[in-house]
Design an enzyme around this catalytic site. Structure first.
Site, PDB file in Angstrom:
ATOM      1  N   HIS A 167      60.140  90.474  30.052  1.00 33.92           N
ATOM      2  CA  HIS A 167      61.051  90.560  30.970  1.00 33.92           C
ATOM      3  C   HIS A 167      62.428  91.266  30.108  1.00 33.92           C
ATOM      4  O   HIS A 167      63.559  90.970  30.178  1.00 33.92           O
ATOM      5  CB  HIS A 167      61.390  88.828  30.370  1.00 33.92           C
ATOM      6  CG  HIS A 167      60.724  87.516  31.624  1.00 33.92           C
ATOM      7  ND1 HIS A 167      60.421  87.715  33.075  1.00 33.92           N
ATOM      8  CD2 HIS A 167      59.667  87.201  30.914  1.00 33.92           C
ATOM      9  CE1 HIS A 167      59.501  87.202  33.010  1.00 33.92           C
ATOM     10  NE2 HIS A 167      58.422  86.289  32.217  1.00 33.92           N
ATOM     11  N   ASP A 201      51.331  88.485  33.668  1.00 36.11           N
ATOM     12  CA  ASP A 201      51.396  87.264  33.719  1.00 36.11           C
ATOM     13  C   ASP A 201      52.141  85.958  35.064  1.00 36.11           C
ATOM     14  O   ASP A 201      52.076  87.045  35.526  1.00 36.11           O
ATOM     15  CB  ASP A 201      52.870  87.718  32.793  1.00 36.11           C
ATOM     16  CG  ASP A 201      53.888  86.061  32.442  1.00 36.11           C
ATOM     17  OD1 ASP A 201      53.106  86.350  30.958  1.00 36.11           O
ATOM     18  OD2 ASP A 201      53.721  85.964  32.405  1.00 36.11           O
ATOM     19  N   HIS A 203      54.628  85.081  35.738  1.00 31.08           N
ATOM     20  CA  HIS A 203      56.204  85.197  35.966  1.00 31.08           C
ATOM     21  C   HIS A 203      56.260  86.804  36.105  1.00 31.08           C
ATOM     22  O   HIS A 203      56.093  87.852  35.733  1.00 31.08           O
ATOM     23  CB  HIS A 203      56.753  84.630  34.303  1.00 31.08           C
ATOM     24  CG  HIS A 203      56.928  83.321  34.230  1.00 31.08           C
ATOM     25  ND1 HIS A 203      56.018  82.885  33.617  1.00 31.08           N
ATOM     26  CD2 HIS A 203      57.761  82.628  34.722  1.00 31.08           C
ATOM     27  CE1 HIS A 203      56.485  81.843  33.105  1.00 31.08           C
ATOM     28  NE2 HIS A 203      57.038  81.236  34.505  1.00 31.08           N
ATOM     29  N   ASP A 290      49.551  82.263  31.593  1.00 30.59           N
ATOM     30  CA  ASP A 290      50.643  81.175  32.669  1.00 30.59           C
ATOM     31  C   ASP A 290      50.264  80.465  33.875  1.00 30.59           C
ATOM     32  O   ASP A 290      50.504  79.788  34.405  1.00 30.59           O
ATOM     33  CB  ASP A 290      52.077  81.294  31.439  1.00 30.59           C
ATOM     34  CG  ASP A 290      52.894  82.296  32.127  1.00 30.59           C
ATOM     35  OD1 ASP A 290      51.946  83.386  32.346  1.00 30.59           O
ATOM     36  OD2 ASP A 290      53.577  83.170  32.210  1.00 30.59           O
TER      37      ASP A 290
HETATM   38 ZN   LIG Z   1      54.956  83.977  32.015  1.00 31.94          ZN
END
Ligand SMILES: [Zn+2]
Length: 346
Positions: A167, A201, A203, A290
């Site tokens: 991120h 991931d 996200h 995740d």
């Molecule tokens: Zn994540």
């Protein structure tokens, strides 16, 4: 399999985070995650732990803005110097901004700590404490060490990175990330060979997307929860495909909430097809767990059998892979889940 890991990450353990809606909760991205993975890995003979080498700042400066790195390095000590109350009980606090720079305006404050905080941080999860900067640097060195090993040996390796990185953009922290480990490793490799990044991931890998968005030499792909309902909310949509020289070299696969093995694997197959087309010499795999069914920060239902299949299909590329640890917050299952994926690359 060589596993690059350092205990340094333990010094980055913020006492809380401010979660959705302003709820103050224990820090999800915590050292227990690493302990679960270490316990699982140590049951296997094929895992060989190595300390990261120090690659210095140059490969990190090649990806991150100088002002941003300076901010990361000094924010905590600046804050303590400004506020005697914080300095008296540092263990109870974490540095966070209270205002945010909408990037529609581009002026950058250079003196106010809080102004810089809002400029260089995209949310309230990238809490800074005393050990954050060193931990983030060491985490990036784990990724670089793994890249170096994989480059020289043509064997896949595992960078057990914490804090995670995908991120973090060129000049901002967010989503528990400060230095973009996968981007630093991929950029280092890209000077020597052809490299692609696949981000699995849950996200969207917004930082990695931003960093390589205008580059045509590194294909970047992210498979994730649709930002229409999921963090990071503002980027990761299907129509973001790169710009300038990078047009066509970024792909997002935003998937609906509730996606299970079948839906996930269909997107993965499409992503792997794109990677096969550019046939990279090396793959950097941003590896978040995740997507797991029951992860407290995710809405997918990928199972352990799903991770087995994901690992098998990615390793089926037969491309030496630098596996870089990102997220995954179902701590009790995290060790076995990552092991299930890694077994395919040993
Ligand atoms: Zn994540």
């Amino acid at each position: 399999m060589k596993i690059f890991y350092s205990e340094q990450h333990r010094n980055h353990y913020p006492p809380y985070e401010v979660f959705d809606g302003g709820k103050r909760v224990p820090y999800f991205e915590n050292p227990d995650r690493m302990d679960r993975i270490l316990t699982a890995l140590k049951t296997k003979e094929w895992g060989e732990f190595r300390l990261p080498q120090d690659f210095g700042l140059d490969p990190i400066r090649a990806i991150h803005d100088e002002g941003y790195l300076k901010f990361l390095a000094s924010a905590w000590t600046e804050w303590l110097a400004m506020d005697p109350e914080i300095a008296a009980t540092p263990e109870r606090h974490a540095f966070l901004p209270a205002t945010f720079a909408l990037r529609r305006k581009t002026n950058r404050p250079t003196s106010s700590l809080h102004g810089r905080g809002g400029y260089y941080m995209m949310d309230l999860s990238a809490c800074i404490v005393a050990g954050t900067y060193q931990s983030a640097l060491t985490s990036a060195h784990c990724a670089l060490s793994a890249a170096d090993f994989t480059y020289n040996s043509k064997q896949s390796s595992f960078a057990l990175c914490r804090p995670p990185g995908h991120h973090a953009g060129r000049d901002y922290a967010g989503g528990y990330c400060f230095i973009n480990n996968a981007a630093v490793a991929a950029n280092w490799l890209s000077a020597k060979a052809k490299v692609a990044i696949l981000d699995i991931d849950y996200h969207g890998g917004n930082g990695t997307q931003d960093i390589f968005y205008e580059r045509g030499d590194v294909l970047t792909i992210s498979i994730h929860g649709d930002p229409d309902y999921e963090y990071p909310h503002y980027t990761g949509f299907a129509d973001e495909t790169g710009a300038g020289a990078g047009l066509g070299f970024h792909r997002n696969f935003p998937l609906p909430a509730g996606t299970g093995n079948e839906g996930y694997l269909a997107a993965l197959d499409e992503a792997l097809g794109l990677i096969r087309k550019v046939s990279p010499d090396f793959l950097v795999l941003s590896t978040g767990m995740d997507t797991f069914d029951g992860d407290p920060l995710g809405k997918f239902h990928v199972t352990r059998e799903g991770f087995q299949e994901i690992g098998q299909r990615i390793s089926g590329l037969r491309t030496p892979t630098v596996i870089v640890m990102e997220g995954g917050y179902a701590n009790a299952a995290l060790g076995e889940n990552i092991l299930t994926l890694l077994e395919n690359f040993k």
